[in-house]
Design a protein around this motif. Structure first.
Motif, PDB file in Angstrom:
ATOM      1  N   SER A 185     -42.118  -4.038 -19.597  1.00 47.39           N
ATOM      2  CA  SER A 185     -42.870  -3.186 -18.685  1.00 47.39           C
ATOM      3  C   SER A 185     -42.250  -1.808 -18.713  1.00 47.39           C
ATOM      4  O   SER A 185     -41.060  -1.657 -18.463  1.00 47.39           O
ATOM      5  N   SER A 186     -43.046  -0.810 -19.004  1.00 45.75           N
ATOM      6  CA  SER A 186     -42.516   0.549 -19.085  1.00 45.75           C
ATOM      7  C   SER A 186     -42.161   1.109 -17.709  1.00 45.75           C
ATOM      8  O   SER A 186     -41.500   2.125 -17.599  1.00 45.75           O
ATOM      9  N   SER A 187     -42.594   0.426 -16.645  1.00 43.44           N
ATOM     10  CA  SER A 187     -42.311   0.914 -15.298  1.00 43.44           C
ATOM     11  C   SER A 187     -40.968   0.415 -14.757  1.00 43.44           C
ATOM     12  O   SER A 187     -40.577   0.783 -13.666  1.00 43.44           O
ATOM     13  N   LYS A 188     -40.282  -0.416 -15.507  1.00 43.92           N
ATOM     14  CA  LYS A 188     -38.996  -0.954 -15.037  1.00 43.92           C
ATOM     15  C   LYS A 188     -37.936   0.131 -14.982  1.00 43.92           C
ATOM     16  O   LYS A 188     -37.814   0.956 -15.869  1.00 43.92           O
ATOM     17  N   ARG A 189     -37.188   0.104 -13.909  1.00 39.32           N
ATOM     18  CA  ARG A 189     -36.037   0.996 -13.729  1.00 39.32           C
ATOM     19  C   ARG A 189     -34.854   0.135 -13.303  1.00 39.32           C
ATOM     20  O   ARG A 189     -35.032  -0.942 -12.770  1.00 39.32           O
ATOM     21  N   CYS A 190     -33.662   0.637 -13.490  1.00 38.74           N
ATOM     22  CA  CYS A 190     -32.474  -0.124 -13.123  1.00 38.74           C
ATOM     23  C   CYS A 190     -32.504  -0.554 -11.655  1.00 38.74           C
ATOM     24  O   CYS A 190     -32.033  -1.635 -11.316  1.00 38.74           O
ATOM     25  N   TYR A 207     -32.410  -7.392 -22.163  1.00 36.84           N
ATOM     26  CA  TYR A 207     -33.650  -7.781 -22.828  1.00 36.84           C
ATOM     27  C   TYR A 207     -34.615  -6.594 -22.907  1.00 36.84           C
ATOM     28  O   TYR A 207     -35.167  -6.298 -23.960  1.00 36.84           O
ATOM     29  N   LEU A 208     -34.805  -5.917 -21.793  1.00 35.85           N
ATOM     30  CA  LEU A 208     -35.720  -4.771 -21.749  1.00 35.85           C
ATOM     31  C   LEU A 208     -35.249  -3.647 -22.660  1.00 35.85           C
ATOM     32  O   LEU A 208     -36.053  -2.988 -23.322  1.00 35.85           O
ATOM     33  N   PHE A 209     -33.954  -3.453 -22.719  1.00 35.73           N
ATOM     34  CA  PHE A 209     -33.365  -2.408 -23.561  1.00 35.73           C
ATOM     35  C   PHE A 209     -33.545  -2.730 -25.048  1.00 35.73           C
ATOM     36  O   PHE A 209     -34.027  -1.916 -25.816  1.00 35.73           O
ATOM     37  N   LYS A 210     -33.169  -3.944 -25.438  1.00 38.99           N
ATOM     38  CA  LYS A 210     -33.185  -4.315 -26.852  1.00 38.99           C
ATOM     39  C   LYS A 210     -34.576  -4.672 -27.369  1.00 38.99           C
ATOM     40  O   LYS A 210     -34.959  -4.264 -28.445  1.00 38.99           O
ATOM     41  N   HIS A 211     -35.319  -5.466 -26.622  1.00 39.19           N
ATOM     42  CA  HIS A 211     -36.572  -6.007 -27.133  1.00 39.19           C
ATOM     43  C   HIS A 211     -37.800  -5.187 -26.747  1.00 39.19           C
ATOM     44  O   HIS A 211     -38.833  -5.307 -27.395  1.00 39.19           O
ATOM     45  N   CYS A 212     -37.697  -4.389 -25.712  1.00 42.46           N
ATOM     46  CA  CYS A 212     -38.860  -3.634 -25.250  1.00 42.46           C
ATOM     47  C   CYS A 212     -38.714  -2.141 -25.502  1.00 42.46           C
ATOM     48  O   CYS A 212     -39.639  -1.372 -25.255  1.00 42.46           O
ATOM     49  N   GLY A 213     -37.542  -1.728 -25.945  1.00 42.38           N
ATOM     50  CA  GLY A 213     -37.340  -0.329 -26.298  1.00 42.38           C
ATOM     51  C   GLY A 213     -37.175   0.620 -25.123  1.00 42.38           C
ATOM     52  O   GLY A 213     -37.401   1.808 -25.263  1.00 42.38           O
ATOM     53  N   LEU A 214     -36.758   0.114 -23.969  1.00 38.90           N
ATOM     54  CA  LEU A 214     -36.576   0.976 -22.797  1.00 38.90           C
ATOM     55  C   LEU A 214     -35.204   1.650 -22.849  1.00 38.90           C
ATOM     56  O   LEU A 214     -34.268   1.301 -22.136  1.00 38.90           O
ATOM     57  N   LYS A 215     -35.092   2.628 -23.716  1.00 39.20           N
ATOM     58  CA  LYS A 215     -33.820   3.323 -23.934  1.00 39.20           C
ATOM     59  C   LYS A 215     -33.366   4.088 -22.700  1.00 39.20           C
ATOM     60  O   LYS A 215     -32.186   4.352 -22.536  1.00 39.20           O
ATOM     61  N   ARG A 216     -34.272   4.433 -21.805  1.00 36.53           N
ATOM     62  CA  ARG A 216     -33.884   5.180 -20.601  1.00 36.53           C
ATOM     63  C   ARG A 216     -32.983   4.358 -19.663  1.00 36.53           C
ATOM     64  O   ARG A 216     -32.344   4.902 -18.775  1.00 36.53           O
ATOM     65  N   GLN A 263     -36.893 -21.721 -28.239  1.00 37.36           N
ATOM     66  CA  GLN A 263     -35.883 -20.896 -27.589  1.00 37.36           C
ATOM     67  C   GLN A 263     -36.377 -19.472 -27.440  1.00 37.36           C
ATOM     68  O   GLN A 263     -36.198 -18.846 -26.416  1.00 37.36           O
ATOM     69  N   GLN A 264     -37.013 -18.932 -28.448  1.00 38.05           N
ATOM     70  CA  GLN A 264     -37.544 -17.580 -28.397  1.00 38.05           C
ATOM     71  C   GLN A 264     -38.667 -17.489 -27.376  1.00 38.05           C
ATOM     72  O   GLN A 264     -38.762 -16.530 -26.641  1.00 38.05           O
ATOM     73  N   SER A 265     -39.509 -18.499 -27.310  1.00 38.79           N
ATOM     74  CA  SER A 265     -40.616 -18.506 -26.357  1.00 38.79           C
ATOM     75  C   SER A 265     -40.107 -18.520 -24.931  1.00 38.79           C
ATOM     76  O   SER A 265     -40.670 -17.873 -24.064  1.00 38.79           O
ATOM     77  N   ALA A 266     -39.023 -19.247 -24.675  1.00 34.12           N
ATOM     78  CA  ALA A 266     -38.458 -19.310 -23.325  1.00 34.12           C
ATOM     79  C   ALA A 266     -37.983 -17.935 -22.875  1.00 34.12           C
ATOM     80  O   ALA A 266     -38.200 -17.542 -21.730  1.00 34.12           O
ATOM     81  N   ALA A 267     -37.352 -17.178 -23.759  1.00 31.61           N
ATOM     82  CA  ALA A 267     -36.885 -15.834 -23.407  1.00 31.61           C
ATOM     83  C   ALA A 267     -38.055 -14.911 -23.119  1.00 31.61           C
ATOM     84  O   ALA A 267     -38.013 -14.118 -22.191  1.00 31.61           O
ATOM     85  N   LYS A 268     -39.125 -15.024 -23.898  1.00 29.87           N
ATOM     86  CA  LYS A 268     -40.285 -14.173 -23.693  1.00 29.87           C
ATOM     87  C   LYS A 268     -40.976 -14.484 -22.372  1.00 29.87           C
ATOM     88  O   LYS A 268     -41.524 -13.610 -21.735  1.00 29.87           O
ATOM     89  N   LYS A 269     -40.958 -15.740 -21.953  1.00 29.53           N
ATOM     90  CA  LYS A 269     -41.583 -16.127 -20.693  1.00 29.53           C
ATOM     91  C   LYS A 269     -40.753 -15.676 -19.508  1.00 29.53           C
ATOM     92  O   LYS A 269     -41.286 -15.402 -18.451  1.00 29.53           O
TER      93      LYS A 269
END
Length: 64
Positions: free
Chosen positions: A23-28, A39-48, A12-18
């Protein structure tokens, strides 16, 4: 009886990661779903992605 061993949980965890990649370049503006934004907010630390600091990233995606 449910199996909560690491072996049972790992797929289940692997499916979410896939599904999403950090990516630090992601924007809303180029995120397509609230699920991806969360996912990007919680797991990747994109607080912006949470401009007003209320814990909800990319609010336009969830109607906020």
């Amino acid at each position: 009886m449910q199996d909560y061993s690491p072996r049972a949980i790992k797929p289940q965890q692997s499916a979410a990661k896939k599904k999403y990649r950090c990516s630090s370049s992601k924007r809303c503006s180029n995120i397509r779903s609230y699920e991806e934004a969360r996912y990007l907010f919680k797991h990747c630390g994109l607080k912006r992605l949470d401009r007003d600091g209320d814990g909800i990233p990319c609010e336009r995606l969830c109607g906020g």
